[in-house]
Design a protein around this motif. Sequence first.
Motif, PDB file in Angstrom:
ATOM      1  N   LEU A   1     -79.163 -27.075 -25.440  1.00  0.00           N
ATOM      2  CA  LEU A   1     -79.240 -27.044 -23.979  1.00  0.00           C
ATOM      3  C   LEU A   1     -77.991 -27.627 -23.321  1.00  0.00           C
ATOM      4  O   LEU A   1     -77.469 -27.068 -22.371  1.00  0.00           O
ATOM      5  CB  LEU A   1     -80.489 -27.796 -23.506  1.00  0.00           C
ATOM      6  N   PHE A   2     -77.518 -28.726 -23.839  1.00  0.00           N
ATOM      7  CA  PHE A   2     -76.409 -29.425 -23.184  1.00  0.00           C
ATOM      8  C   PHE A   2     -75.027 -29.125 -23.745  1.00  0.00           C
ATOM      9  O   PHE A   2     -74.028 -29.556 -23.182  1.00  0.00           O
ATOM     10  CB  PHE A   2     -76.644 -30.939 -23.222  1.00  0.00           C
ATOM     11  N   THR A   3     -74.938 -28.402 -24.857  1.00  0.00           N
ATOM     12  CA  THR A   3     -73.633 -28.102 -25.449  1.00  0.00           C
ATOM     13  C   THR A   3     -73.397 -26.610 -25.609  1.00  0.00           C
ATOM     14  O   THR A   3     -72.479 -26.045 -25.017  1.00  0.00           O
ATOM     15  CB  THR A   3     -73.486 -28.801 -26.819  1.00  0.00           C
ATOM     16  N   ALA A   4     -74.205 -25.985 -26.420  1.00  0.00           N
ATOM     17  CA  ALA A   4     -73.979 -24.573 -26.752  1.00  0.00           C
ATOM     18  C   ALA A   4     -74.194 -23.654 -25.554  1.00  0.00           C
ATOM     19  O   ALA A   4     -73.418 -22.721 -25.342  1.00  0.00           O
ATOM     20  CB  ALA A   4     -74.875 -24.159 -27.908  1.00  0.00           C
ATOM     21  N   ALA A   5     -75.218 -23.907 -24.764  1.00  0.00           N
ATOM     22  CA  ALA A   5     -75.509 -23.035 -23.616  1.00  0.00           C
ATOM     23  C   ALA A   5     -74.382 -23.069 -22.567  1.00  0.00           C
ATOM     24  O   ALA A   5     -73.908 -22.007 -22.147  1.00  0.00           O
ATOM     25  CB  ALA A   5     -76.854 -23.384 -22.996  1.00  0.00           C
ATOM     26  N   PRO A   6     -73.916 -24.255 -22.132  1.00  0.00           N
ATOM     27  CA  PRO A   6     -72.801 -24.256 -21.177  1.00  0.00           C
ATOM     28  C   PRO A   6     -71.519 -23.657 -21.744  1.00  0.00           C
ATOM     29  O   PRO A   6     -70.783 -22.973 -21.028  1.00  0.00           O
ATOM     30  CB  PRO A   6     -72.594 -25.739 -20.840  1.00  0.00           C
ATOM     31  N   LEU A   7     -71.255 -23.904 -23.027  1.00  0.00           N
ATOM     32  CA  LEU A   7     -70.062 -23.334 -23.661  1.00  0.00           C
ATOM     33  C   LEU A   7     -70.155 -21.811 -23.672  1.00  0.00           C
ATOM     34  O   LEU A   7     -69.209 -21.118 -23.289  1.00  0.00           O
ATOM     35  CB  LEU A   7     -69.893 -23.875 -25.080  1.00  0.00           C
ATOM     36  N   ALA A   8     -71.299 -21.287 -24.079  1.00  0.00           N
ATOM     37  CA  ALA A   8     -71.487 -19.835 -24.120  1.00  0.00           C
ATOM     38  C   ALA A   8     -71.411 -19.228 -22.722  1.00  0.00           C
ATOM     39  O   ALA A   8     -70.788 -18.179 -22.525  1.00  0.00           O
ATOM     40  CB  ALA A   8     -72.822 -19.494 -24.774  1.00  0.00           C
ATOM     41  N   ALA A   9     -72.019 -19.891 -21.751  1.00  0.00           N
ATOM     42  CA  ALA A   9     -71.985 -19.377 -20.379  1.00  0.00           C
ATOM     43  C   ALA A   9     -70.556 -19.365 -19.837  1.00  0.00           C
ATOM     44  O   ALA A   9     -70.116 -18.372 -19.251  1.00  0.00           O
ATOM     45  CB  ALA A   9     -72.886 -20.225 -19.484  1.00  0.00           C
ATOM     46  N   GLY A  10     -69.825 -20.451 -20.046  1.00  0.00           N
ATOM     47  CA  GLY A  10     -68.452 -20.524 -19.563  1.00  0.00           C
ATOM     48  C   GLY A  10     -67.537 -19.507 -20.230  1.00  0.00           C
ATOM     49  O   GLY A  10     -66.718 -18.872 -19.558  1.00  0.00           O
ATOM     50  N   LEU A  11     -67.684 -19.340 -21.539  1.00  0.00           N
ATOM     51  CA  LEU A  11     -66.868 -18.354 -22.240  1.00  0.00           C
ATOM     52  C   LEU A  11     -67.205 -16.938 -21.795  1.00  0.00           C
ATOM     53  O   LEU A  11     -66.314 -16.095 -21.660  1.00  0.00           O
ATOM     54  CB  LEU A  11     -67.043 -18.490 -23.755  1.00  0.00           C
TER      55      LEU A  11
ATOM     56  N   VAL B   1     -56.914 -21.322 -16.339  1.00  0.00           N
ATOM     57  CA  VAL B   1     -57.683 -22.098 -15.355  1.00  0.00           C
ATOM     58  C   VAL B   1     -58.966 -22.623 -15.990  1.00  0.00           C
ATOM     59  O   VAL B   1     -59.321 -23.796 -15.822  1.00  0.00           O
ATOM     60  CB  VAL B   1     -57.989 -21.239 -14.102  1.00  0.00           C
ATOM     61  N   ALA B   2     -59.663 -21.770 -16.734  1.00  0.00           N
ATOM     62  CA  ALA B   2     -60.913 -22.177 -17.378  1.00  0.00           C
ATOM     63  C   ALA B   2     -60.682 -23.286 -18.399  1.00  0.00           C
ATOM     64  O   ALA B   2     -61.502 -24.200 -18.529  1.00  0.00           O
ATOM     65  CB  ALA B   2     -61.574 -20.976 -18.041  1.00  0.00           C
ATOM     66  N   ALA B   3     -59.572 -23.226 -19.118  1.00  0.00           N
ATOM     67  CA  ALA B   3     -59.270 -24.268 -20.100  1.00  0.00           C
ATOM     68  C   ALA B   3     -59.067 -25.615 -19.410  1.00  0.00           C
ATOM     69  O   ALA B   3     -59.581 -26.641 -19.878  1.00  0.00           O
ATOM     70  CB  ALA B   3     -58.035 -23.890 -20.913  1.00  0.00           C
ATOM     71  N   ILE B   4     -58.352 -25.617 -18.314  1.00  0.00           N
ATOM     72  CA  ILE B   4     -58.117 -26.862 -17.572  1.00  0.00           C
ATOM     73  C   ILE B   4     -59.420 -27.409 -17.009  1.00  0.00           C
ATOM     74  O   ILE B   4     -59.736 -28.593 -17.154  1.00  0.00           O
ATOM     75  CB  ILE B   4     -57.072 -26.632 -16.458  1.00  0.00           C
ATOM     76  N   VAL B   5     -60.193 -26.539 -16.379  1.00  0.00           N
ATOM     77  CA  VAL B   5     -61.466 -26.962 -15.785  1.00  0.00           C
ATOM     78  C   VAL B   5     -62.421 -27.454 -16.870  1.00  0.00           C
ATOM     79  O   VAL B   5     -63.096 -28.478 -16.698  1.00  0.00           O
ATOM     80  CB  VAL B   5     -62.099 -25.808 -14.970  1.00  0.00           C
ATOM     81  N   ALA B   6     -62.477 -26.759 -17.995  1.00  0.00           N
ATOM     82  CA  ALA B   6     -63.379 -27.152 -19.086  1.00  0.00           C
ATOM     83  C   ALA B   6     -63.055 -28.548 -19.606  1.00  0.00           C
ATOM     84  O   ALA B   6     -63.954 -29.373 -19.793  1.00  0.00           O
ATOM     85  CB  ALA B   6     -63.320 -26.132 -20.210  1.00  0.00           C
ATOM     86  N   VAL B   7     -61.780 -28.820 -19.832  1.00  0.00           N
ATOM     87  CA  VAL B   7     -61.389 -30.137 -20.344  1.00  0.00           C
ATOM     88  C   VAL B   7     -61.719 -31.226 -19.325  1.00  0.00           C
ATOM     89  O   VAL B   7     -62.250 -32.291 -19.681  1.00  0.00           O
ATOM     90  CB  VAL B   7     -59.894 -30.163 -20.734  1.00  0.00           C
TER      91      VAL B   7
END
Length: 96
Positions: free
Chosen positions: A8-18, A34-40
């Motif tokens: 819920l807190f790791t894989a789902a946000p990562l998958a959604a963002g990618l 932009v996504a890489a900067i925002v993600a970090v």
Amino acid sequence: MLPPVLTLFTAAPLAAGLTIAAVMGRWWRSVFVVAAIVAVILEIGSIFTLTIPADFDTGSTLALSLCHIAMAPVTVIALFALRGRRRSQVQKASDG
């Protein structure tokens, strides 16, 4: 199998963002940078906004913080892999 909380807190946000970056990358190639900067920023920022205020014991706080830090390079590598794949698809389309 991953524990539900980890999913819920790791894989789902990562998958959604990618997924969002991959879809947007079809029209805006710079989205990957932009996504890489925002993600970090979000991954490291969540240590200070979620992990530390949760008042876990020291070991749990340290372990969870290290998990957040470990996700940063994983996310950046995944985003730049998508960017490289998109670049090769565009090049193939222009060649053929």
